[in-house]
Design an enzyme around this catalytic site. Structure first.
Site, short mmCIF file in Angstrom:
data_model
loop_
_atom_site.label_atom_id
_atom_site.label_comp_id
_atom_site.label_asym_id
_atom_site.label_seq_id
_atom_site.Cartn_x
_atom_site.Cartn_y
_atom_site.Cartn_z
N HIS A 144 2.69 -13.23 -44.75
CA HIS A 144 2.12 -12.11 -45.50
C HIS A 144 0.74 -11.78 -44.92
CE1 HIS A 144 5.18 -12.91 -48.55
NE2 HIS A 144 4.78 -11.85 -49.23
N ASN B 288 0.34 -20.40 -40.61
CA ASN B 288 0.59 -19.75 -41.89
C ASN B 288 0.45 -20.70 -43.06
OD1 ASN B 288 1.47 -17.61 -43.62
ND2 ASN B 288 3.52 -18.47 -43.62
#
Length: 600
Positions: free
Chosen positions: A442, A476
């Protein structure tokens, strides 16, 4: 653990070990007749013919098609391997460590074995690390092995972090626990990689040989190679003949492709001679995966992030079908779903502190993906995105975070969407993220825009392929996540409003993978109004090549990779206008050039 005399160093969790051995013996004895039948069948048939068709089909699917001798090895007609087999085994061994079990006073109670199954998580036996108290005082010791001169290598010690993640089950005799990211001497855990674990049954068949990498008796790392034949598959367990000792508990059991098929946990004692063992037993990896999968819905967001790397491997394990899985499905909402969305509000921090969208040169403007209703900025709930046509990824995202109105919304089903307002060819879809270590990272973090009355819609909006960029799991799920957590937690605790710009750095020499150039760096620019009414703007850069280290973080006590806003402008061709004047680092030419040398 029970209290023990100071001069006693017993086998760890001896009662639990005895229980596991008795249960393994019972399973073994109950299957005596079936095991004899299987042995007779294997005299005239191959493992591919004796085991079930479903398991045999999967076994064949995970063979590298370039390995022309693989089938011959499975059916027992050939024991030849390419020399790279040894290199692959050595690579797999890096993720295996000795576990030194200690009590709260630092006394060594015994040893076991464990192995990394994600960037953060280690798998071992429940009887090695029975509970969080056992884990918090113990160590994972990597590199405890002998070199070519039979001298001990330098051992690297990591502490466990059960408060961050801990899951255990006595029946399946496994424990899954987090490790700290840096060792006592600042060596990153990422140096040791991790072993992917696949969900489907059939990674090794009855009659096949397996190998075990272990720390027998707490000694330096050792391996038994293909002297261990699988004799039976009993519910959640695999039984095999093998050379193991105390201390081998928690070892990975491998097939010929060096894929983990079981977690070794018990020797099966000879009922006629208590000093001997008649077989060994491991817990099937597919059974452990199923246990964790059945409990995923109850995980917190932090737990879900920590197991995400394992989940990718579970769901994308079929070599012949790397993308056709439920987790990588994609949908498209109706265009009416976006009606009325205004996205990012430049005046969110106050009229006197307006933060407009960045400006860019004509070369960037020409590469922006056009929107069906006009313009080049995609508006969602509390955030906006500008997409690159040539890269099929966002140039930048920008989000409003209201720390006073944050709402806790479940991550739900991880359903991802294409945006119908721009052409599909300008969006990277599930085909990029299947069967590899790339996360759908994201850009606008899921929790950031989830505030106010539109929190549910904002949560859904973050699951657009326009809002994700290919990020390696180590980036991430670790350093980038920690930075994002800090920003959001600070906003919530201080009831602040915060504006966050995020995006990738596009370089002409970025590697090409599946037709997409994968960015090497990602950046953030964070703007907020401090308690004294003044503006603060700070910028951060994180590379997937691990080229930037030890830069100070000015947005509080947390330390990460801070850079001048002017450097982000130079790397992206975006201009943040007045924000750069509120940067505590400032546009120092010397600082910019020093950091540029580090990342170029």
């Amino acid at each position: 653990m029970s209290k023990l005399p100071l001069n006693q160093l017993p086998q760890i969790n001896g009662d639990l070990v005895a229980i596991q051995q008795r249960q393994a013996l019972q399973r073994y004895m109950e299957r005596t007749g079936e095991r004899k039948t299987i042995a007779l069948e294997l005299e005239s048939k191959s493992p591919l013919e004796v085991d079930t068709s479903v398991r045999a089909s999967f076994r064949k699917s995970i063979i590298n098609p370039l390995d022309g001798m693989a089938i011959e090895r499975i059916i027992g007609n050939n024991d030849l391997f390419p020399i790279s087999y040894l290199e692959a085994g050595l690579k797999a061994s890096k993720a295996v460590c000795r576990i030194e079990v200690r009590d709260r006073l630092g006394r060594v109670l015994g040893h076991g074995t464990g192995f990394l199954v994600s960037p953060d998580l280690l798998l071992t036996n429940n009887h090695v690390l029975e509970n969080e108290d056992a884990a918090i005082y113990s160590l994972g010791q990597f590199n405890f092995e002998l070199d070519l001169d039979l001298r001990e290598r330098r051992t690297v010690n990591f502490r466990f972090e059960p408060a961050r993640f801990f899951m255990t089950d006595a029946r399946l005799d496994f424990t899954l626990v987090a490790l700290e990211s840096l060792s006592s001497d600042n060596i990153p855990l990422s140096e040791f990689g991790f072993l992917p674990i696949l969900s489907p049954s059939g990674k090794a068949l009855i009659g096949e040989y397996v190998s075990i990498i272990q720390h027998p008796g707490g000694a330096p790392k050792a391996v038994t190679i293909r002297e261990n034949k699988i004799t039976d598959v009993v519910d959640e367990f695999i039984q095999y003949s093998a050379d193991t000792m105390e201390g081998s508990s928690g070892s990975p059991v491998f097939n010929d492709e060096w894929l983990v098929v079981a977690l070794h946990h018990a020797g099966i004692p000879d009922p006629k001679d208590s000093g001997k063992y008649i077989s060994n037993e491991g817990i099937r990896i597919s059974s452990i995966v199923e246990y964790v999968r059945n409990r995923q819905s109850g995980f917190s967001d932090d737990y879900k992030m920590l197991i995400d790397a394992m989940v990718k491997q579970w769901r994308n394990g079929l070599a012949s079908e790397p993308f056709e899985t439920e987790s990588l499905s994609a949908e498209e909402l109706s265009i009416d779903s976006y009606a009325g969305l205004t996205g990012y509000d430049p005046a969110f921090l106050g009229e006197e502190h307006t933060v407009p969208h960045p400006t860019y040169p004509s070369s960037v403007e020409e590469d922006l993906a056009p929107i069906s209703g006009g313009g080049t900025i995609l508006h969602y709930t509390h955030f906006s995105i500008a997409m690159s046509k040539s890269r099929k990824l966002a140039y930048y995202t920008v989000v409003n975070i209201d720390g006073n109105q944050l709402v806790d919304v479940s991550r739900a089903n991880d359903k991802w969407y294409f945006d119908p307002r721009i052409e599909r060819r300008y969006q990277c879809g599930p085909e990029l993220y299947g069967g590899n270590s790339l996360d759908r990272g994201h850009l606008v973090r899921r929790r950031d825009p989830v505030w106010g009355e539109q929190a549910e819609v904002a949560n859904r909006d973050t699951f657009h392929f326009t809002n994700c960029s290919p990020q390696h799991a180590f980036l991430n799920q670790k350093t980038w996540l920690e930075l994002e957590n800090y920003i959001l937690d600070h906003a919530e605790n201080e009831k602040l409003k915060v504006t966050v710009f995020t995006g990738p750095v596009f370089r002409p020499d970025d590697i090409i993978y599946r037709g997409v150039q994968i960015p090497s760096e990602f950046w953030k620019v964070v703007a907020m109004v401090k308690v004294d009414g003044t503006m603060s703007a700070t910028a951060y850069l994180r590379t997937q090549k691990n080229l930037i280290e030890n830069l100070e973080f000015a947005y509080g006590a947390y330390k990460t990779y801070q850079v001048p806003i002017t450097l982000i402008e130079q790397l992206t061709s975006l201009s943040f206008g007045e924000l750069r004047t509120h940067d505590p680092i400032g546009p120092s030419i010397q600082v910019v050039e020093t950091i540029r040398e580090m990342i170029v």
